[in-house]
Scaffold this active site. Structure first.
Site, PDB file in Angstrom:
ATOM      1  N   CYS A 351       0.824  -1.209   0.000  1.00  0.00           N
ATOM      2  CA  CYS A 351       0.000   0.000   0.000  1.00  0.00           C
ATOM      3  C   CYS A 351       0.857   1.257   0.000  1.00  0.00           C
ATOM      4  O   CYS A 351       1.886   1.320   0.680  1.00  0.00           O
ATOM      5  CB  CYS A 351      -0.897   0.024   1.235  1.00  0.00           C
ATOM      6  SG  CYS A 351      -1.898  -1.443   1.443  1.00  0.00           S
ATOM      7  N   ASN A 563      -5.901   3.858   2.780  1.00  0.00           N
ATOM      8  CA  ASN A 563      -5.346   3.332   1.528  1.00  0.00           C
ATOM      9  C   ASN A 563      -6.466   2.795   0.641  1.00  0.00           C
ATOM     10  O   ASN A 563      -7.647   3.077   0.867  1.00  0.00           O
ATOM     11  CB  ASN A 563      -4.337   2.230   1.838  1.00  0.00           C
ATOM     12  CG  ASN A 563      -4.996   1.028   2.488  1.00  0.00           C
ATOM     13  OD1 ASN A 563      -5.831   1.181   3.383  1.00  0.00           O
ATOM     14  ND2 ASN A 563      -4.636  -0.185   2.063  1.00  0.00           N
ATOM     15  N   LEU A 564      -6.106   2.002  -0.318  1.00  0.00           N
ATOM     16  CA  LEU A 564      -7.069   1.430  -1.256  1.00  0.00           C
ATOM     17  C   LEU A 564      -8.130   0.597  -0.548  1.00  0.00           C
ATOM     18  O   LEU A 564      -9.282   0.567  -0.963  1.00  0.00           O
ATOM     19  CB  LEU A 564      -6.321   0.563  -2.275  1.00  0.00           C
ATOM     20  CG  LEU A 564      -7.173  -0.246  -3.242  1.00  0.00           C
ATOM     21  CD1 LEU A 564      -7.965   0.665  -4.152  1.00  0.00           C
ATOM     22  CD2 LEU A 564      -6.291  -1.181  -4.055  1.00  0.00           C
ATOM     23  N   CYS A 565      -7.760  -0.106   0.515  1.00  0.00           N
ATOM     24  CA  CYS A 565      -8.688  -1.037   1.173  1.00  0.00           C
ATOM     25  C   CYS A 565      -9.066  -0.609   2.583  1.00  0.00           C
ATOM     26  O   CYS A 565      -9.630  -1.402   3.337  1.00  0.00           O
ATOM     27  CB  CYS A 565      -8.085  -2.441   1.192  1.00  0.00           C
ATOM     28  SG  CYS A 565      -7.657  -3.053  -0.447  1.00  0.00           S
ATOM     29  N   THR A 566      -8.742   0.593   2.975  1.00  0.00           N
ATOM     30  CA  THR A 566      -9.170   1.275   4.211  1.00  0.00           C
ATOM     31  C   THR A 566      -8.620   0.675   5.499  1.00  0.00           C
ATOM     32  O   THR A 566      -9.178   0.926   6.562  1.00  0.00           O
ATOM     33  CB  THR A 566     -10.710   1.390   4.312  1.00  0.00           C
ATOM     34  OG1 THR A 566     -11.288   0.137   4.685  1.00  0.00           O
ATOM     35  CG2 THR A 566     -11.341   1.895   3.032  1.00  0.00           C
ATOM     36  N   GLU A 567      -7.514  -0.083   5.437  1.00  0.00           N
ATOM     37  CA  GLU A 567      -6.963  -0.605   6.688  1.00  0.00           C
ATOM     38  C   GLU A 567      -5.677   0.097   7.119  1.00  0.00           C
ATOM     39  O   GLU A 567      -5.216  -0.103   8.246  1.00  0.00           O
ATOM     40  CB  GLU A 567      -6.706  -2.118   6.597  1.00  0.00           C
ATOM     41  CG  GLU A 567      -5.409  -2.536   5.913  1.00  0.00           C
ATOM     42  CD  GLU A 567      -5.510  -2.592   4.402  1.00  0.00           C
ATOM     43  OE1 GLU A 567      -4.601  -3.154   3.759  1.00  0.00           O
ATOM     44  OE2 GLU A 567      -6.512  -2.079   3.873  1.00  0.00           O
ATOM     45  N   PRO A 750      -8.037  -7.031   3.414  1.00  0.00           N
ATOM     46  CA  PRO A 750      -9.117  -7.909   2.920  1.00  0.00           C
ATOM     47  C   PRO A 750      -8.690  -9.346   2.640  1.00  0.00           C
ATOM     48  O   PRO A 750      -9.489 -10.260   2.788  1.00  0.00           O
ATOM     49  CB  PRO A 750      -9.566  -7.223   1.628  1.00  0.00           C
ATOM     50  CG  PRO A 750      -9.082  -5.833   1.723  1.00  0.00           C
ATOM     51  CD  PRO A 750      -7.827  -5.879   2.535  1.00  0.00           C
ATOM     52  N   ALA A 752      -8.432 -11.217   0.048  1.00  0.00           N
ATOM     53  CA  ALA A 752      -9.281 -12.056  -0.811  1.00  0.00           C
ATOM     54  C   ALA A 752      -8.487 -13.101  -1.580  1.00  0.00           C
ATOM     55  O   ALA A 752      -8.904 -14.252  -1.671  1.00  0.00           O
ATOM     56  CB  ALA A 752     -10.075 -11.171  -1.767  1.00  0.00           C
ATOM     57  N   THR A 753      -7.334 -12.729  -2.144  1.00  0.00           N
ATOM     58  CA  THR A 753      -6.590 -13.676  -2.963  1.00  0.00           C
ATOM     59  C   THR A 753      -5.746 -14.622  -2.125  1.00  0.00           C
ATOM     60  O   THR A 753      -5.737 -15.831  -2.372  1.00  0.00           O
ATOM     61  CB  THR A 753      -5.691 -12.921  -3.963  1.00  0.00           C
ATOM     62  OG1 THR A 753      -6.501 -12.037  -4.740  1.00  0.00           O
ATOM     63  CG2 THR A 753      -5.015 -13.892  -4.900  1.00  0.00           C
ATOM     64  N   ILE A 754      -5.051 -14.108  -1.121  1.00  0.00           N
ATOM     65  CA  ILE A 754      -4.215 -15.012  -0.333  1.00  0.00           C
ATOM     66  C   ILE A 754      -5.067 -15.960   0.506  1.00  0.00           C
ATOM     67  O   ILE A 754      -4.635 -17.063   0.845  1.00  0.00           O
ATOM     68  CB  ILE A 754      -3.178 -14.258   0.526  1.00  0.00           C
ATOM     69  CG1 ILE A 754      -3.849 -13.336   1.543  1.00  0.00           C
ATOM     70  CG2 ILE A 754      -2.214 -13.493  -0.354  1.00  0.00           C
ATOM     71  CD1 ILE A 754      -2.855 -12.716   2.533  1.00  0.00           C
TER      72      ILE A 754
END
Length: 968
Positions: A351, A563-567, A750, A752-754
Site C-alpha cells: 500500500c 489506503n485502497l482497502c481502508t486498513e 481484505p 481475498a486472494t491469499i
C-alpha cells in the site's frame, strides 16, 4: 432482441467428440435443428403455428447464437468439445430464456436415450505431445494419478473421476486435453463432495508438474506426486538456474547453501491446496516464460522465503523458518510480496498513501508517482483534499478553478492504464474531507449518469469524515463547505483543534472574510453520502479523528487518508509517501476445538513480524518519497484471515456474544505478540528513527489510545469495551524503555486472494453463502462450505436433496426444514445476520490495533434508516474506517439441472466440463452473486438525520465481480 455471435479465432477448427469416441467438425446447424424439434415436440400445434409465422426460426437463431458464444470461449483454448457439453449449453440457454418446459423435456430425453456408456480407451489410441509426436495413451498412468489425487480425501473415490475422464477421450487427443479432461472430471463433483476440490487441485498439479519438468528438460516429462518426493531437490536447482538465466530471479539466491535449502523442501505439502487456491497461484503467481509455468508450489514458497531472508545473517536458517510458515499456510505474505520476493525487481510493499498538493506541478507529479507505484502491484490511496475547489481564485492566471473533479478523472485513467503487468488491474482510492467545497460533486463520481468527463468509473472513492460533521448530523445543524486554499489548516487539524478552527472559519465566512463557501444542512449531506454509497458503492465512509487521535505517529505528522482497502492509517505529506507492508495470520490454523493454540500463535506472529520488517530493507522503491518514509518509520501491517473458519471449528455462530468475545481475545493475543515481537527486533536491530515522541515512547499502547479519543469526544459519543486479560503493564514498560522497531504493527487487510491460496475465508468476513460460485480473474469456481458438509454428514443429512435445496435457497439453510436450528444459526450467511454483530466484533478488535481494518458491511434489505443507524453506530463504536457496503444480489445460484460452472480458466480452459454459468441479470438466476437488490422502498427514520429514500440505481459492491480486483 438480437444476439451477436462471437466466432472462434481464425485458425481454430472446433471439433465434436461423440459418445463412440469419434471426432467430427462442429456444425451449428445441428443445434438449430435439435432446438426446432424440441419446441415442436413440446408446444405441438402452437409450436408449428409459431414456426409458420417465422417466430420460431428467429428464437432458434438467438438460442443457437448463445450456444455458439459459449463454445467460442472454449475454442480460445482447446479444439475439441463433447456432445454432452453442447447439450448442456443448449439446455442452459433454454433455461435462461424462460423456456423451462422445453429444457425439462430435453433433460428427460437425455436421461432416457442418451445414457450410452462412454467408450473404453482403445489400446491403439494415441496422445499428441506439444512437439506433435504421437505416443500410446497410457491409461495405467491416468488411473495412478487419479488414485493419488483421491488418496486420503474423505468421500472421494477414483471411479467417478475415471468414468468422466473416459467420456472425453479420443484418438489423437493432445497431452493438454488429456490433463484437462481429468481436472474437469473431478471438478464437476465438487458441489456434492467438497473433498473433490482437493482432488481437482491435485490433478491440476499433475498437469503443472508435466509443464514445468518438460520446460526445464526441453523434452516431454511427467512425474507423479510420489516420484516428485525424490525429484524435488534436483528440480529446484534446475528451476533456480533457469529463472536466474531468464533474469526473473535475483542471482543472489544461487549463493545460498542449496543443500540445506533443498533438504528443507516439503513436497508432501503440494497436495494441500484447494482447486481455487492452486488455480489462483497458477494464473497469477508462478514464474513463467512464454506462458509456460515452471515454478512448482514448494519452489514458489521457498523463492519467496529466500527473498525475504536475503539480508539475514543466517540466511538459510531464516529462509527455512519463513518457508515453514508460508508452506503450512500458518501465515501468508501479501500479493506484491508473493509476486516479487526473490525477483530482480523486489517491490514487496502492498500500500502507498500520498497527499496531492495544490499546484499544477504537484498534481501531475502525483499521476507519475501513481503510475510508478502501481507498476509493481502497489495499491494506492490519494489524499486530494488540499486541491482548491470549484470557483476558487487562481492567482497565476487571475481565473477561477475548475475544482478537484477534472484532476480525479485523469487519476482514474492513469490507474486503468497501468495494470500491473496484467497480473491485476491497477487500483486507487481518492479521499476527500467532508468540508471540501467539491464534496457534493465528489459523491457523484461513480454515477453512471451525467457528464462523463466528471465521472471516475474505475477509481474507488472515500469520504474522510471529521467528528464535528457527525456531531452536526446528530444535532440536525448546518454544515459549511470551504475551499482549502482559504482554510488550509483544516487539512492538518483533527479532534478539538479542528472543531475550534472550523467554527472560527464559519464565523469568518459570516463576516465576509471567506469568499468561497456554501452552507448545507448536515443531515441532507449525510443523506446524500449514504444514498450514493448505496447507489454506486462509493464513496466509502472513513473517520478522520479516530485515525489521528489514536495514531502512534501524531508527533511527526497527520493521517490524511487511508489506503485502497481502508486498513492503513499512516501520515502523508508533500515529502513523504506512506508505505505499508502486509501479511496475514491464518487464524484457522491456530485453533482447535478447545480454543486458540496460543503457543503456536506466538511463534507464528513473532516470525511474521520479522518477515514484514525485512520487507522494508529489501524493498525496491520506485520513488524517493516512499523510500524516505518507509525507512524512517518502518510501519508494517500484520492482519488475520480465516476468522469465520475458526468460529466454525469452535462451533460458535458469528452472530453471538461468544463470537464478539473471540474477536476480542484473539486480537488481544495477536496484538500482544506483535508488539512484543517488534520490541524484540528493536533490541536486536534498533528502534525506528522517529520513535522518540511517539505514543509508544510515552507508554501509550493501542488499548490506551482509546482514552485520547474518548477525551476528544467528551465521553458522550464513544461506546467501546475496554476489557483486557493479559499483562499489558509489563509489555508497556518494555515498549517505553527498549523501543519499537516499527511505528505501526497491525492492520487487517481484505486478503481475498491469499485466503483463496490458503483455502479459508477471507479476512474477518462472515460466510457469504454455503454454496456459490466465486468469480475472480482466474475464473469461476464452485465453493461449498466444507464445515457445513461435515456437520450435515455427522447428522445424516448430506445427500442429493440437500445439494438441490442449497442451490434453490441460494446457499442458505434458513428455509430448509430438516436442518436443525443450531446448525442454521452456526452456518447463517452474511445477509442473515444483523450487521451490528460485525460492528461489535470490529469494535473489539479495533481497540488492539494501531492502524485499522477493512470492514465490509452487509445489509439484506437496505433502507435509509438502516444505513443511517448502522454507520453512526460504527462511529459510536470507535471504528476508524469501513469498506464496501454489500447488499444481497438480485440474482442467485443457478437452479437448472446443470452442474457446476463454465468459467474462464487459464490452465483449465473454459467449456470443458459440461457446465455453465449465467451472467448476472440475464433471466433471474446467476451463479455469480452480483449487484444489489433493485430499488428498495423508502423507510422513514425515527433518529436524527433520516434518509427519505435510497435511489433507484441499485449498484452497491458486487461481491464476486471478476473485474473488481480492489480487494483481491
Amino acid at each position: 432482441m438480437s444476439v451477436k455471435t462471437t466466432r472462434p479465432p481464425a485458425g481454430t477448427a472446433l471439433r465434436v467428440l461423440r459418445r463412440d469416441g469419434s471426432v467430427s467438425p462442429f456444425d451449428a446447424s445441428k443445434i438449430s435443428v435439435a432446438l426446432t424439434k424440441a419446441f415442436l415436440a413440446v408446444e405441438g400445434g402452437e409450436g408449428r403455428e409459431a414456426a409458420a409465422s417465422s417466430r420460431l426460426p428467429h428464437l432458434v437463431a438467438e438460442l443457437t447464437a448463445q450456444v455458439e458464444n459459449s463454445l467460442s470461449r472454449h475454442a480460445n483454448h482447446e479444439s475439441v468439445v463433447r456432445t454432452e457439453q453442447i447439450q448442456d449449453l443448449v439446455e442452459l440457454a433454454l433455461m435462461r430464456g424462460g423456456h423451462h418446459e422445453v429444457a425439462r423435456a430435453s433433460v428427460l430425453h437425455r436421461e432416457e436415450h442418451g445414457s450410452a456408456q462412454p467408450a473404453e480407451p482403445e489400446t491403439s489410441w494415441h496422445v499428441k505431445d506439444s512437439d506433435g509426436t504421437l505416443r500410446p495413451l497410457d491409461w495405467t498412468r491416468v488411473a495412478h494419478v487419479v488414485g493419488e489425487a483421491v488418496a486420503g480425501i474423505e468421500g472421494a473415490s477414483a471411479e467417478p473421476v475415471l468414468a468422466e475422464t473416459r467420456r472425453n477421450l479420443y484418438d489423437g487427443i493432445t497431452a493438454g486435453e488429456l490433463a484437462t479432461a481429468q481436472i474437469m472430471a473431478a471438478r464437476t463433483l465438487v458441489e456434492k463432495e467438497p473433498g473433490y476440490s482437493y482432488v481437482t487441485a491435485r490433478l491440476l498439479l499433475d498437469k503443472l508438474r508435466g509443464e514445468a519438468l518438460s520446460y526445464l528438460a526441453g523434452t516431454p516429462r511427467q512425474a507423479s506426486q510420489d516420484e516428485m518426493a525424490d525429484a524435488y531437490p534436483g528440480y529446484f536447482r534446475d528451476y533456480l538456474h533457469r529463472a536466474i538465466e531468464l533474469e526473473l530471479v535475483d542471482p543472489e539466491l544461487a549463493t545460498f547453501d542449496l543443500g540445506k535449502i533443498t533438504a528443507a523442501l516439503r513436497p508432501e505439502r503440494d497436495p494441500d491446496f484447494t482447486f481455487l487456491g492452486l488455480q489462483t497461484l497458477y494464473d497469477r503467481y508462478f514464474l513463467h516464460h512464454g506462458g509456460t509455468r515452471f515454478e512448482l508450489p514448494q519452489a514458489f514458497f521457498m523463492r519467496v522465503a529466500m527473498g525475504l531472508a536475503i539480508r539475514e545473517d543466517d540466511r538459510e536458517g531464516r529462509a527455512i523458518e519463513f518457508y515453514e510458515l508460508l508452506s503450512s499456510f500458518a501465515f501468508m505474505a501479501s500479493t506484491p510480496t508473493l509476486f516479487n520476493s526473490g525477483t530482480t525487481r523486489a517491490q514487496l510493499s502492498s500500500c502507498f498513501l500520498t497527499t496531492v498538493e495544490d499546484d499544477l506541478a504537484s498534481i501531475f507529479q502525483s499521476y507519475k508517482n501513481n503510475a510508478l507505484l502501481a507498476k509493481y502491484s502497489g495499491g494506492l490511496g490519494n489524499d486530494w483534499t488540499p486541491v482548491r475547489g470549484l470557483g476558487a481564485h487562481i492567482k497565476g492566471t487571475n481565473g477561477a478553478s475548475q475544482g478537484v473533479v477534472p484532476f480525479l478523472k485523469i487519476a482514474n485513467d492513469t490507474a486503468v492504464a497501468v495494470n500491473q503487468g496484467g497480473k491485476r488491474k491497477g487500483a486507487a482510492c481518492a479521499y476527500l474531507e467532508t468540508w471540501h467545497i467539491d464534496i457534493e460533486e465528489f459523491l457523484d463520481l461513480r454515477k453512471n449518469t451525467g457528464d462523463d468527463r466528471r465521472r471516475t468509473h474505475d477509481m474507488n472513492t472515500a469520504n474522510w469524515v471529521p467528528d464535528e460533521f457527525l456531531r452536526r448530523v446528530e444535532a440536525d445543524a448546518e454544515w459549511t463547505l470551504f475551499s482549502p486554499d482559504e482554510t488550509p489548516d483544516l487539512h492538518e487539524l483533527y479532534g478539538n483543534a479542528f472543531a475550534e478552527a472550523y467554527r472560527a472559519y464559519e464565523a469568518a465566512a459570516d463576516r465576509g472574510e471567506v469568499k468561497v463557501f456554501r452552507r448545507v444542512r448536515a443531515v441532507e449531506l449525510w443523506r446524500r453520502m449514504l444514498t450514493m454509497l448505496f447507489e454506486t458503492g462509493h464513496p466509502w465512509i472513513t473517520f478522520k479523528d479516530p485515525c489521528n487521535l489514536r495514531s502512534p505517529q501524531q508527533h511527526v505528522g497527520v493521517v490524511h487518508s487511508s489506503n485502497l482497502c481502508t486498513e492503513i492509517t499512516l501520515n502523508t505529506s508533500a515529502d513523504e509517501v506512506a508505505v505499508c507492508n502486509l501479511g496475514s495470520v491464518n487464524l484457522a490454523r491456530h485453533v482447535t476445538g478447545e480454543g486458540l493454540d496460543l503457543a503456536r500463535l506466538e511463534r507464528t506472529v513473532k516470525t511474521a513480524v520479522r518477515m514484514l520488517d525485512n520487507v522494508i530493507d529489501i524493498n525496491f522503491y520506485t520513488i524517493p518519497e516512499a523510500s524516505r518514509s518507509n525507512l524512517r518509520h518502518r510501519p508494517v501491517g500484520l492482519g488475520l484471515m480465516g476468522y469465520q473458519d475458526a468460529l466454525f471449528e469452535l462451533g460458535v455462530p458469528v452472530a453471538s456474544d461468544a463470537a464478539v468475545e473471540f474477536a476480542d481475545r484473539s486480537m488481544e493475543h495477536i496484538s500482544y505478540f506483535a508488539i512484543s515481537a517488534s520490541v524484540d527486533l528493536a533490541a536486536e536491530r534498533g528502534r525506528y528513527a522517529s520513535f522518540e515522541g511517539s505514543l509508544w515512547s510515552r507508554g501509550i499502547l493501542p488499548i490506551d489510545s482509546l482514552r485520547l479519543l474518548a477525551d476528544a469526544r467528551h465521553g458522550d459519543a464513544l461506546d467501546v469495551d475496554l476489557t483486557s486479560t493479559l499483562d499489558w503493564d509489563a509489555l508497556r514498560e518494555r515498549v517505553r524503555t527498549t523501543g519499537m522497531r516499527n511505528s505501526n504493527v497491525m492492520a487487517i487487510a481484505p486478503t481475498a486472494t491469499i485466503s483463496n491460496i490458503c483455502g479459508v475465508g477471507q479476512s474477518i468476513e462472515p460466510l457469504f453463502q454455503n454454496l456459490f460460485v466465486k468469480s475472480n480473474m482466474s475464473g469461476d469456481f464452485t465453493v461449498i462450505n466444507p464445515h457445513l458438509v461435515r456437520s450435515l454428514k455427522e447428522r445424516g443429512l448430506w445427500d442429493e436433496v440437500m445439494v438441490s435445496d442449497l442451490k434453490y435457497f441460494d446457499g442458505s439453510l434458513g428455509a430448509i426444514d430438516r436442518v436443525p436450528a443450531d446448525l442454521k444459526r452456526l452456518y447463517a450467511t452474511a445477509f442473515e445476520i444483523e450487521s451490528r454483530w460485525l460492528v461489535d466484533a470490529a469494535s473489539r478488535r479495533q481497540k488492539w490495533i494501531d492502524q485499522a481494518q477493512s470492514l465490509n458491511l452487509y445489509i439484506d434489505a437496505p433502507s435509509g434508516r438502516k444505513l443511517d443507524e448502522l454507520y453512526r453506530y460504527a462511529w459510536h463504536k470507535g471504528l476508524k474506517t469501513t469498506y464496501y457496503l454489500r447488499a444481497r444480489a438480485a440474482t442467485s445460484v443457478e437452479k437448472s439441472t446443470l452442474r457446476g460452472t463454465d468459467g474462464k480458466l487459464n490452465a483449465v480452459p473454459a467449456g470443458t466440463g459440461g457446465t455453465s454459468t449465467v451472467p448476472a441479470g440475464t433471466g433471474g438466476t446467476s451463479t455469480v452473486p452480483a449487484g444489489i437488490v433493485s430499488p428498495v422502498a423508502p423507510s422513514p427514520s425515527s433518529v436524527p438525520g433520516p434518509l427519505a429514500m435510497l435511489g433507484a440505481e441499485a449498484a452497491a459492491c458486487r461481491i464476486d465481480d471478476p473485474d473488481c480486483e480492489a480487494c483481491q
